[in-house]
Write an enzyme that holds these catalytic residues in place. Structure first.
Site, PDB file in Angstrom:
ATOM      1  N   THR A 125       0.834  -1.209   0.000  1.00 57.85           N
ATOM      2  CA  THR A 125       0.000   0.000   0.000  1.00 57.85           C
ATOM      3  C   THR A 125       0.869   1.259   0.000  1.00 57.85           C
ATOM      4  OG1 THR A 125      -1.489   1.314   1.403  1.00 57.85           O
ATOM      5  CG2 THR A 125      -0.145  -0.309   2.537  1.00 57.85           C
ATOM      6  N   GLU A 127       0.450   3.557   1.907  1.00 56.50           N
ATOM      7  CA  GLU A 127       0.567   4.016   3.303  1.00 56.50           C
ATOM      8  C   GLU A 127       1.917   3.677   3.914  1.00 56.50           C
ATOM      9  OE1 GLU A 127      -2.664   3.709   5.987  1.00 56.50           O
ATOM     10  OE2 GLU A 127      -4.173   3.868   4.425  1.00 56.50           O
ATOM     11  N   LYS A 157       1.935  -3.501   7.345  1.00 56.79           N
ATOM     12  CA  LYS A 157       2.035  -3.682   5.885  1.00 56.79           C
ATOM     13  C   LYS A 157       3.474  -3.443   5.418  1.00 56.79           C
ATOM     14  CE  LYS A 157      -0.668  -4.367   3.098  1.00 56.79           C
ATOM     15  NZ  LYS A 157      -1.116  -5.647   2.501  1.00 56.79           N
TER      16      LYS A 157
HETATM   17  P1  NAD Z   1     -10.544  -6.297   2.784  1.00 53.51           P
HETATM   18  O1  NAD Z   1     -10.453  -6.012   4.246  1.00 53.51           O
HETATM   19  O2  NAD Z   1     -11.775  -5.930   2.032  1.00 53.51           O
HETATM   20  O3  NAD Z   1     -10.329  -7.869   2.555  1.00 53.51           O
HETATM   21  C1  NAD Z   1      -9.360  -8.608   3.236  1.00 53.51           C
HETATM   22  C2  NAD Z   1      -9.636 -10.100   3.033  1.00 53.51           C
HETATM   23  O4  NAD Z   1      -8.583 -10.842   3.682  1.00 53.51           O
HETATM   24  C3  NAD Z   1     -10.957 -10.572   3.634  1.00 53.51           C
HETATM   25  O5  NAD Z   1     -11.635 -11.416   2.729  1.00 53.51           O
HETATM   26  C4  NAD Z   1     -10.525 -11.349   4.880  1.00 53.51           C
HETATM   27  O6  NAD Z   1     -11.416 -12.399   5.228  1.00 53.51           O
HETATM   28  C5  NAD Z   1      -9.174 -11.888   4.439  1.00 53.51           C
HETATM   29  N1  NAD Z   1      -8.295 -12.195   5.572  1.00 53.51           N
HETATM   30  C6  NAD Z   1      -8.013 -11.402   6.633  1.00 53.51           C
HETATM   31  N2  NAD Z   1      -7.194 -12.048   7.490  1.00 53.51           N
HETATM   32  C7  NAD Z   1      -6.920 -13.256   6.931  1.00 53.51           C
HETATM   33  C8  NAD Z   1      -6.119 -14.362   7.324  1.00 53.51           C
HETATM   34  N3  NAD Z   1      -5.432 -14.359   8.476  1.00 53.51           N
HETATM   35  N4  NAD Z   1      -6.076 -15.439   6.513  1.00 53.51           N
HETATM   36  C9  NAD Z   1      -6.781 -15.458   5.360  1.00 53.51           C
HETATM   37  N5  NAD Z   1      -7.558 -14.460   4.946  1.00 53.51           N
HETATM   38  C10 NAD Z   1      -7.630 -13.365   5.719  1.00 53.51           C
HETATM   39  O7  NAD Z   1      -9.246  -5.645   2.162  1.00 53.51           O
HETATM   40  P2  NAD Z   1      -9.055  -4.888   0.740  1.00 53.51           P
HETATM   41  O8  NAD Z   1      -9.457  -3.488   0.901  1.00 53.51           O
HETATM   42  O9  NAD Z   1      -9.641  -5.726  -0.331  1.00 53.51           O
HETATM   43  O10 NAD Z   1      -7.464  -4.915   0.632  1.00 53.51           O
HETATM   44  C11 NAD Z   1      -6.812  -6.021   0.030  1.00 53.51           C
HETATM   45  C12 NAD Z   1      -5.320  -5.807   0.080  1.00 53.51           C
HETATM   46  O11 NAD Z   1      -4.964  -4.627  -0.634  1.00 53.51           O
HETATM   47  C13 NAD Z   1      -4.761  -5.604   1.491  1.00 53.51           C
HETATM   48  O12 NAD Z   1      -3.528  -6.267   1.569  1.00 53.51           O
HETATM   49  C14 NAD Z   1      -4.600  -4.103   1.616  1.00 53.51           C
HETATM   50  O13 NAD Z   1      -3.564  -3.797   2.530  1.00 53.51           O
HETATM   51  C15 NAD Z   1      -4.221  -3.742   0.190  1.00 53.51           C
HETATM   52  N6  NAD Z   1      -4.579  -2.379  -0.253  1.00 53.51           N
HETATM   53  C16 NAD Z   1      -5.858  -1.929  -0.098  1.00 53.51           C
HETATM   54  C17 NAD Z   1      -6.202  -0.678  -0.602  1.00 53.51           C
HETATM   55  C18 NAD Z   1      -7.606  -0.142  -0.479  1.00 53.51           C
HETATM   56  O14 NAD Z   1      -7.844   1.014  -0.835  1.00 53.51           O
HETATM   57  N7  NAD Z   1      -8.584  -0.935  -0.020  1.00 53.51           N
HETATM   58  C19 NAD Z   1      -5.238   0.110  -1.242  1.00 53.51           C
HETATM   59  C20 NAD Z   1      -3.926  -0.383  -1.363  1.00 53.51           C
HETATM   60  C21 NAD Z   1      -3.616  -1.633  -0.866  1.00 53.51           C
HETATM   61  O1  DAU Z   2      -4.005   4.336   0.645  1.00 46.45           O
HETATM   62  C1  DAU Z   2      -4.301   2.978   0.661  1.00 46.45           C
HETATM   63  C2  DAU Z   2      -5.111   2.626   1.876  1.00 46.45           C
HETATM   64  O2  DAU Z   2      -6.402   3.194   1.698  1.00 46.45           O
HETATM   65  C3  DAU Z   2      -5.204   1.121   2.102  1.00 46.45           C
HETATM   66  O3  DAU Z   2      -3.924   0.615   2.374  1.00 46.45           O
HETATM   67  C4  DAU Z   2      -6.172   0.796   3.251  1.00 46.45           C
HETATM   68  O4  DAU Z   2      -6.348  -0.619   3.349  1.00 46.45           O
HETATM   69  C5  DAU Z   2      -7.507   1.443   2.943  1.00 46.45           C
HETATM   70  O5  DAU Z   2      -8.410   1.205   4.015  1.00 46.45           O
HETATM   71  C6  DAU Z   2      -7.341   2.939   2.716  1.00 46.45           C
HETATM   72  O6  DAU Z   2      -6.941   3.609   3.949  1.00 46.45           O
HETATM   73  P1  DAU Z   2      -7.554   5.019   4.403  1.00 46.45           P
HETATM   74  O7  DAU Z   2      -7.369   5.147   5.861  1.00 46.45           O
HETATM   75  O8  DAU Z   2      -7.070   6.114   3.521  1.00 46.45           O
HETATM   76  O9  DAU Z   2      -9.101   4.734   3.997  1.00 46.45           O
HETATM   77  P2  DAU Z   2     -10.467   5.080   4.769  1.00 46.45           P
HETATM   78  O10 DAU Z   2     -11.578   4.809   3.797  1.00 46.45           O
HETATM   79  O11 DAU Z   2     -10.548   4.456   6.115  1.00 46.45           O
HETATM   80  O12 DAU Z   2     -10.384   6.657   4.982  1.00 46.45           O
HETATM   81  C7  DAU Z   2     -10.213   7.544   3.876  1.00 46.45           C
HETATM   82  C8  DAU Z   2     -10.131   8.948   4.436  1.00 46.45           C
HETATM   83  O13 DAU Z   2     -11.428   9.304   4.943  1.00 46.45           O
HETATM   84  C9  DAU Z   2      -9.181   9.093   5.612  1.00 46.45           C
HETATM   85  O14 DAU Z   2      -8.553  10.363   5.544  1.00 46.45           O
HETATM   86  C10 DAU Z   2     -10.074   9.028   6.852  1.00 46.45           C
HETATM   87  C11 DAU Z   2     -11.382   9.621   6.344  1.00 46.45           C
HETATM   88  N1  DAU Z   2     -12.630   9.071   6.950  1.00 46.45           N
HETATM   89  C12 DAU Z   2     -12.789   7.729   7.012  1.00 46.45           C
HETATM   90  C13 DAU Z   2     -13.925   7.166   7.549  1.00 46.45           C
HETATM   91  C14 DAU Z   2     -14.097   5.668   7.645  1.00 46.45           C
HETATM   92  C15 DAU Z   2     -13.616   9.939   7.398  1.00 46.45           C
HETATM   93  O15 DAU Z   2     -13.481  11.166   7.294  1.00 46.45           O
HETATM   94  N2  DAU Z   2     -14.760   9.390   7.915  1.00 46.45           N
HETATM   95  C16 DAU Z   2     -14.955   8.042   8.031  1.00 46.45           C
HETATM   96  O16 DAU Z   2     -16.009   7.614   8.572  1.00 46.45           O
END
Ligand code: NAD
Ligand code: DAU
Length: 339
Positions: A125, A127, A157
């Protein structure tokens, strides 16, 4: 080709499975997921009807189970999405983040090394780079930016990311790592900003904005992320890190206002709440390496992606209503109850 996808019952992993089943019908996909609160078999409903897909409920920290599946399936490629992914939860309960994100990744790396896979891909990520100042739009994260994490989530991460690179350097495991910005799209768990705002607005509930809503994120439509990972695992260089981003930086408050407008709701629903501890100010990604080396580019303009996403949540109410009725309800009350 056989590809193990971990975390496929979650948001991005689920989208990646649908993308790969369509794009590469000759591949077999084996999904490993322990089905935490964020894992949802409904996300994989259509994949389960496809003979090229197999689901195994496996925790990636369970060495014996991971080894068993690798022994049975002999995968060529491993893509690790499985993680605890929500920053707010990592502030309340960091232990499980270290367990899944660090130990789980190391378990998969070890199994991949024993098996001798062609490629292990770590979904990291942006982050891991920490944050950027709000008043320096010229500054962006490149792959050379030092890691400087803020939350237990991003620290765990970063541990996983560095372990993957260590397995390349030490054991010559063919590893690649991608560091992507914030994704949005279908199947996004409604604890994250965009889906939370959509489902709350659809039900005329308050829309919580942390602090002043001025923090900035770079938003990328999830299908563009899936396409980038597909390119990296097939054409990306071993031992390399690739940044992925949408060139689409937006303030949180502008995201929330946009959703309110699209849904024809009142801005009075917007509710400013206490800030997140250690809240990262701004993420900004330079994805030039992906563009130059692999010819990848973000293709979905935000205007189109957000409309598509809102439509998906309107047309798939059952998917998120069942989440809101379940265990998640308790988390929501604790998280936002007295903020
Ligand atoms: P998510 O939370 O929606 O999904 C995570 C999945 O992993 C779930 O299905 C959960 O059951 C599974 N999981 C959790 N712990 C586990 C374990 N111990 N063994 C097996 N499975 C397990 O997450 P997401 O938003 O789809 O993110 C997926 C990946 O991408 C993560 O590695 C996250 O760090 C990375 N990522 C996410 C974002 C974002 O914006 N969501 C951005 C950049 C990177
Ligand atoms: O940048 C990549 C990351 O983006 C991933 O690695 C993470 O898994 C993913 O969850 C996401 O992290 P953020 O913390 O940026 O996402 P989130 O949706 O939680 O929050 C986005 C922004 O919005 C952040 O500045 C916090 C703010 N926020 C979030 C929530 C849940 C609010 O203002 N109100 C809220 O209720």
């Amino acid at each position: 080709m056989k590809i193990v996808v971990t975390g496929g019952a979650g948001f991005i992993g689920g989208n990646f499975i649908h993308y790969t089943l369509e794009k590469r019908p000759d591949y077999k996909i084996i999904c490993l997921d322990s089905l935490t609160y964020a894992g949802n078999m409904e996300t994989l409903a259509s994949a389960l009807e496809n003979p090229a897909f197999r689901f195994e409920r496996v925790d990636i920290t369970d060495r014996a189970e991971v080894e068993r599946v690798f022994e049975e399936e002999k995968p060529d490629i491993v893509v690790n999405f499985a993680a605890e992914s929500h920053v707010d939860r990592s502030i309340g309960d960091p232990g499980v983040f270290v367990r899944t994100n660090v130990i789980g990744t190391q378990t998969l790396l070890e199994a991949s090394r024993r098996r001798g896979v062609m490629r292990y891909h770590q979904v990291s990520t942006d982050e891991v780079y920490g944050d950027l100042p709000l008043d320096r739009p010229d500054m962006l994260f490149t792959e050379e930016t030092p890691l400087r994490t803020s939350s237990p989530y991003s620290a765990s991460k970063a541990g996983a990311d560095l372990l993957a690179l260590a397995y390349f350097r030490t054991y010559k495991l063919p590893v690649s790592v991608s560091r992507c910005s914030n994704n949005y799209g279908p199947y996004h768990f409604p604890e994250k900003l965009i889906p939370l705002t959509i489902v709350n607005a659809l039900r005329d509930k308050p829309l919580p904005v942390y602090g002043k809503g001025e923090n900035v994120r770079d938003w990328l439509y999830v299908a563009d992320h899936c396409r980038a990972i597909d390119m990296i695992i097939h054409k990306g260089r071993e031992g390399e890190v690739y940044n992925i981003g949408g060139r689409n930086e937006m303030r949180n408050i502008d995201i929330v206002r946009r959703i309110v407008r699209e849904l024809g709701k009142s801005e009075e629903l917007i509710t400013y709440v206490g800030d997140r501890a250690g809240h990262d100010l701004r993420y900004g990604i330079d994805a030039g390496k992906m563009e130059r080396e692999l010819g990848w580019r973000s293709e979905t303009p935000f205007e189109e992606g957000i409309k598509r996403t809102i439509r998906w949540y309107m047309e798939n109410r059952g998917w998120w209503e069942r989440i809101l009725d379940g265990e998640y309800k308790k988390y929501y009350e604790k998280q936002y109850g007295n903020r």
